[in-house]
Design a protein around this motif. Structure first.
Motif, PDB file in Angstrom:
ATOM      1  N   SER A   1       0.245  -1.019   0.067  1.00  0.00           N
ATOM      2  CA  SER A   1       0.588  -0.139   0.207  1.00  0.00           C
ATOM      3  C   SER A   1       0.825   1.441  -0.012  1.00  0.00           C
ATOM      4  CB  SER A   1      -0.763   0.137   1.772  1.00  0.00           C
ATOM      5  OG  SER A   1      -1.703   0.845   1.340  1.00  0.00           O
ATOM      6  N   GLU A   2       0.912   2.030  -0.380  1.00  0.00           N
ATOM      7  CA  GLU A   2       1.557   3.108  -1.042  1.00  0.00           C
ATOM      8  C   GLU A   2       0.229   5.319  -0.092  1.00  0.00           C
ATOM      9  OE1 GLU A   2       3.949   2.912  -4.893  1.00  0.00           O
ATOM     10  OE2 GLU A   2       1.181   2.555  -5.494  1.00  0.00           O
ATOM     11  N   ALA A   3      -0.587   4.535  -0.068  1.00  0.00           N
ATOM     12  CA  ALA A   3      -1.873   5.954   0.136  1.00  0.00           C
ATOM     13  C   ALA A   3      -2.737   6.179   1.216  1.00  0.00           C
ATOM     14  CB  ALA A   3      -1.833   7.085  -1.219  1.00  0.00           C
ATOM     15  N   ASP A   4      -2.824   6.849   2.244  1.00  0.00           N
ATOM     16  CA  ASP A   4      -3.614   6.364   2.902  1.00  0.00           C
ATOM     17  C   ASP A   4      -5.379   6.513   1.864  1.00  0.00           C
ATOM     18  OD1 ASP A   4      -2.395   8.038   4.877  1.00  0.00           O
ATOM     19  OD2 ASP A   4      -2.673   9.287   4.600  1.00  0.00           O
ATOM     20  N   ALA A   5      -6.118   5.183   2.635  1.00  0.00           N
ATOM     21  CA  ALA A   5      -7.864   5.337   2.155  1.00  0.00           C
ATOM     22  C   ALA A   5      -8.378   5.584   2.312  1.00  0.00           C
ATOM     23  CB  ALA A   5      -7.782   3.366   2.583  1.00  0.00           C
ATOM     24  N   TYR A   6      -9.366   6.984   2.549  1.00  0.00           N
ATOM     25  CA  TYR A   6     -10.349   7.667   2.161  1.00  0.00           C
ATOM     26  C   TYR A   6     -12.269   7.273   1.807  1.00  0.00           C
ATOM     27  CZ  TYR A   6      -7.253  11.186   3.511  1.00  0.00           C
ATOM     28  OH  TYR A   6      -5.485  12.028   4.220  1.00  0.00           O
ATOM     29  N   GLU A   7     -12.741   7.622   2.657  1.00  0.00           N
ATOM     30  CA  GLU A   7     -14.419   7.430   3.027  1.00  0.00           C
ATOM     31  C   GLU A   7     -14.355   5.567   2.123  1.00  0.00           C
ATOM     32  OE1 GLU A   7     -15.839   9.664  -0.268  1.00  0.00           O
ATOM     33  OE2 GLU A   7     -15.409  11.710   1.150  1.00  0.00           O
ATOM     34  N   VAL A   8     -13.600   4.573   2.949  1.00  0.00           N
ATOM     35  CA  VAL A   8     -13.672   3.371   2.749  1.00  0.00           C
ATOM     36  C   VAL A   8     -15.329   2.791   3.357  1.00  0.00           C
ATOM     37  CG1 VAL A   8     -12.897   0.967   3.692  1.00  0.00           C
ATOM     38  CG2 VAL A   8     -11.118   2.914   3.797  1.00  0.00           C
ATOM     39  N   ASN A   9     -15.752   2.199   2.368  1.00  0.00           N
ATOM     40  CA  ASN A   9     -17.260   1.631   2.876  1.00  0.00           C
ATOM     41  C   ASN A   9     -16.948   0.020   3.198  1.00  0.00           C
ATOM     42  OD1 ASN A   9     -19.790   0.851   2.860  1.00  0.00           O
ATOM     43  ND2 ASN A   9     -20.088  -0.216   0.933  1.00  0.00           N
TER      44      ASN A   9
ATOM     45  N   GLY B   1     -30.363 -12.368  10.409  1.00  0.00           N
ATOM     46  CA  GLY B   1     -29.224 -12.010   9.109  1.00  0.00           C
ATOM     47  C   GLY B   1     -29.391 -10.596   9.028  1.00  0.00           C
ATOM     48  N   GLY B   2     -29.189 -10.221   8.028  1.00  0.00           N
ATOM     49  CA  GLY B   2     -28.811  -8.687   7.825  1.00  0.00           C
ATOM     50  C   GLY B   2     -27.435  -8.336   7.558  1.00  0.00           C
ATOM     51  N   THR B   3     -26.463  -7.261   7.836  1.00  0.00           N
ATOM     52  CA  THR B   3     -25.582  -6.633   7.123  1.00  0.00           C
ATOM     53  C   THR B   3     -25.159  -6.086   7.773  1.00  0.00           C
ATOM     54  OG1 THR B   3     -26.195  -6.980   4.818  1.00  0.00           O
ATOM     55  CG2 THR B   3     -24.294  -5.504   5.435  1.00  0.00           C
ATOM     56  N   LEU B   4     -23.642  -6.118   8.222  1.00  0.00           N
ATOM     57  CA  LEU B   4     -22.430  -4.748   9.305  1.00  0.00           C
ATOM     58  C   LEU B   4     -22.388  -4.210   8.417  1.00  0.00           C
ATOM     59  CD1 LEU B   4     -21.796  -4.502  12.073  1.00  0.00           C
ATOM     60  CD2 LEU B   4     -19.341  -5.546  11.160  1.00  0.00           C
ATOM     61  N   GLN B   5     -22.320  -2.790   8.547  1.00  0.00           N
ATOM     62  CA  GLN B   5     -22.428  -1.714   8.323  1.00  0.00           C
ATOM     63  C   GLN B   5     -22.221  -0.168   8.725  1.00  0.00           C
ATOM     64  OE1 GLN B   5     -25.200  -1.997   5.956  1.00  0.00           O
ATOM     65  NE2 GLN B   5     -26.451   0.251   5.749  1.00  0.00           N
ATOM     66  N   LEU B   6     -21.372   1.064   8.124  1.00  0.00           N
ATOM     67  CA  LEU B   6     -21.906   1.817   9.259  1.00  0.00           C
ATOM     68  C   LEU B   6     -22.544   2.417   8.588  1.00  0.00           C
ATOM     69  CD1 LEU B   6     -18.369   2.816   7.218  1.00  0.00           C
ATOM     70  CD2 LEU B   6     -18.932   3.648   9.574  1.00  0.00           C
ATOM     71  N   VAL B   7     -23.326   3.626   9.642  1.00  0.00           N
ATOM     72  CA  VAL B   7     -24.722   4.507   9.649  1.00  0.00           C
ATOM     73  C   VAL B   7     -24.796   5.488   8.379  1.00  0.00           C
ATOM     74  CG1 VAL B   7     -25.437   3.568  11.772  1.00  0.00           C
ATOM     75  CG2 VAL B   7     -24.174   6.061  11.565  1.00  0.00           C
ATOM     76  N   ALA B   8     -25.575   5.955   7.750  1.00  0.00           N
ATOM     77  CA  ALA B   8     -25.781   6.926   7.264  1.00  0.00           C
ATOM     78  C   ALA B   8     -25.128   8.666   7.145  1.00  0.00           C
ATOM     79  CB  ALA B   8     -26.962   7.127   6.750  1.00  0.00           C
TER      80      ALA B   8
ATOM     81  N   VAL C   1     -22.179  -8.940   5.753  1.00  0.00           N
ATOM     82  CA  VAL C   1     -23.851  -9.922   5.273  1.00  0.00           C
ATOM     83  C   VAL C   1     -23.006 -10.842   6.340  1.00  0.00           C
ATOM     84  CG1 VAL C   1     -24.895 -10.991   3.787  1.00  0.00           C
ATOM     85  CG2 VAL C   1     -23.506  -8.914   2.862  1.00  0.00           C
ATOM     86  N   LEU C   2     -24.422 -10.925   7.153  1.00  0.00           N
ATOM     87  CA  LEU C   2     -24.142 -12.607   7.980  1.00  0.00           C
ATOM     88  C   LEU C   2     -25.785 -13.694   7.519  1.00  0.00           C
ATOM     89  CD1 LEU C   2     -24.653 -10.099  11.319  1.00  0.00           C
ATOM     90  CD2 LEU C   2     -22.446 -11.489  10.334  1.00  0.00           C
ATOM     91  N   PRO C   3     -25.366 -14.683   8.089  1.00  0.00           N
ATOM     92  CA  PRO C   3     -26.373 -15.352   7.831  1.00  0.00           C
ATOM     93  C   PRO C   3     -27.395 -15.442   7.607  1.00  0.00           C
ATOM     94  CG  PRO C   3     -24.623 -16.588   8.047  1.00  0.00           C
ATOM     95  CD  PRO C   3     -24.189 -15.429   8.197  1.00  0.00           C
TER      96      PRO C   3
ATOM     97  N   ALA D   1     -21.683   3.274  17.686  1.00  0.00           N
ATOM     98  CA  ALA D   1     -22.850   4.568  17.522  1.00  0.00           C
ATOM     99  C   ALA D   1     -22.682   4.143  16.334  1.00  0.00           C
ATOM    100  CB  ALA D   1     -23.156   4.902  18.357  1.00  0.00           C
ATOM    101  N   ASP D   2     -21.498   3.967  15.686  1.00  0.00           N
ATOM    102  CA  ASP D   2     -21.592   4.728  14.240  1.00  0.00           C
ATOM    103  C   ASP D   2     -21.607   3.320  13.353  1.00  0.00           C
ATOM    104  OD1 ASP D   2     -20.587   7.267  14.395  1.00  0.00           O
ATOM    105  OD2 ASP D   2     -18.686   6.633  14.890  1.00  0.00           O
ATOM    106  N   PHE D   3     -21.864   2.221  13.781  1.00  0.00           N
ATOM    107  CA  PHE D   3     -22.360   1.004  13.084  1.00  0.00           C
ATOM    108  C   PHE D   3     -23.290   0.923  13.364  1.00  0.00           C
ATOM    109  CE2 PHE D   3     -17.307   1.216  13.088  1.00  0.00           C
ATOM    110  CZ  PHE D   3     -17.349   0.657  11.757  1.00  0.00           C
ATOM    111  N   GLN D   4     -24.010  -0.587  12.118  1.00  0.00           N
ATOM    112  CA  GLN D   4     -25.563  -0.883  12.528  1.00  0.00           C
ATOM    113  C   GLN D   4     -25.368  -2.935  12.430  1.00  0.00           C
ATOM    114  OE1 GLN D   4     -28.602   1.349  10.905  1.00  0.00           O
ATOM    115  NE2 GLN D   4     -27.726   1.131   9.280  1.00  0.00           N
TER     116      GLN D   4
END
Length: 325
Positions: free
Chosen positions: A260-268, A310-317, A272-274, A298-301
């Motif tokens: 890796s050579e650079a910072d990573a921004y706005e990573v999404n 089931g459902g998906t672990l993700q960052l909140v909007a 996905v959970l069974p 609190a920034d994740f849901q």
């Protein structure tokens, strides 16, 4: 020996050749001979003539990399990531006189695209018959398909500053953007693609019109972040086997690879959970954070799923994840 001084007109053209011819046209062998007796039939008039050529100076062309948009410990002034702006500066040194029908072209390497002109700075006494400000540059330049370069008709460039010693110039700056293309992918550390520009200048009195002046700027190295995900599981405290009703803890680690050579921004980030998992019961915790982004649990849901399954672990909007190198 005779010495005399004659100033050149400011209307002389760059690269033009002027010929001055000195010649003895009449002579007599007897002092005071009446004009009617002058010997006009000189045997070899060419011997009594001498031509001297004077060439008006040609312009000079230079182009340089001013810098890149982002500058930090992992992204220097000659490096750029996808989406970053690169600024170039082209300088035309104009001899005193006129450069008729001047045309400046610039060709960008694949992986760059023209964005727009940002500045034009002429020296005192230097004018263009077609361009006087940045607005003129952006409206009158012809942009190549896909932004691969431009052609700029500068018309007649005139330099009326007759003071020698300080070259008169016209300086033009513009920006290009690094494209998100396969060619710009950096696969190994410190060995990413290198790109630059190629400027050329031609004018109406160029003695070698098939060979315009040319110049290249320094290379910009394209760099990219490379991330990896390491995911561990612990069922009822340890191991990866269990029974129905057991508590399962997943630990996700995101970090840069060795290349890796650079910072990573706005990573999404998503996971996905069974459907066999019950959502809305467990908890999310951040056990380690070296990104400096200040994220909390609190920034994740865990979103989605049916009837609590089931459902998906993700960052909140509205939340983003930045991972410095």
């Amino acid at each position: 020996t005779f010495t005399f001084t004659v100033p050149l007109k400011t209307a002389v053209n760059s690269g033009e050749t002027l010929v001055s011819k000195a010649q003895i046209t009449e002579a007599t062998t007897i002092k005071g001979t009446p004009s009617s007796n002058i010997e006009r039939d000189i045997a070899n008039p060419d011997i009594l003539a001498n031509d001297q050529q004077l060439t008006i100076n040609k312009p000079l062309l230079a182009t340089e990399l001013v810098g890149t948009q982002v500058n930090n410990t992992s992204n220097g002034n000659t490096e750029a990531v996808v989406g970053e702006l690169v600024t170039y500066r082209t300088t035309i040194t104009i001899p005193e006189g006129t450069m008729p029908s001047a045309v400046l072209k610039d060709l960008l390497d694949p992986g760059l695209a023209f964005v727009g002109f940002t500045k034009i700075t002429p020296s005192g006494g230097v004018t263009s018959s077609t361009i006087s400000n940045v607005s003129d540059l952006n409206t009158k330049a012809t942009i190549d398909p896909n932004g691969t370069g431009f052609t700029l008709d500068l018309g007649n460039l005139v330099n009326t500053n007759a003071v020698n010693g300080t070259p008169e110039t016209i300086v033009i700056e513009y920006q290009a953007v690094v494209l998100n293309t396969a060619a710009n992918q950096s696969t190994a550390k410190e060995s990413g693609p290198q790109v630059n520009n190629a400027a050329s200048l031609n004018w109406g009195t160029n003695p070698t019109p098939a060979t315009p002046l040319s110049a290249n700027a320094a290379n910009v190295t394209i760099i990219e972040p490379q991330l990896q995900i390491i995911k561990d599981v612990a069922v009822d405290g340890s191991g990866d086997t269990g029974n129905g009703g057991d508590e399962v803890v997943y630990t996700i680690t995101i970090k840069h690879t060795a290349n890796s050579e650079a910072d990573a921004y706005e990573v999404n980030l998503t996971d996905v959970l069974p459907t066999q998992f019950i959502t809305g019961v467990g908890a999310i915790a951040i056990t380690s954070d070296s990104t400096g982004s200040g994220l909390t649990a609190a920034d994740f849901q865990i979103a989605g799923g049916n009837a609590g399954s089931g459902g998906t672990l993700q960052l909140v909007a509205g939340k983003t994840l930045n991972i410095p190198e």
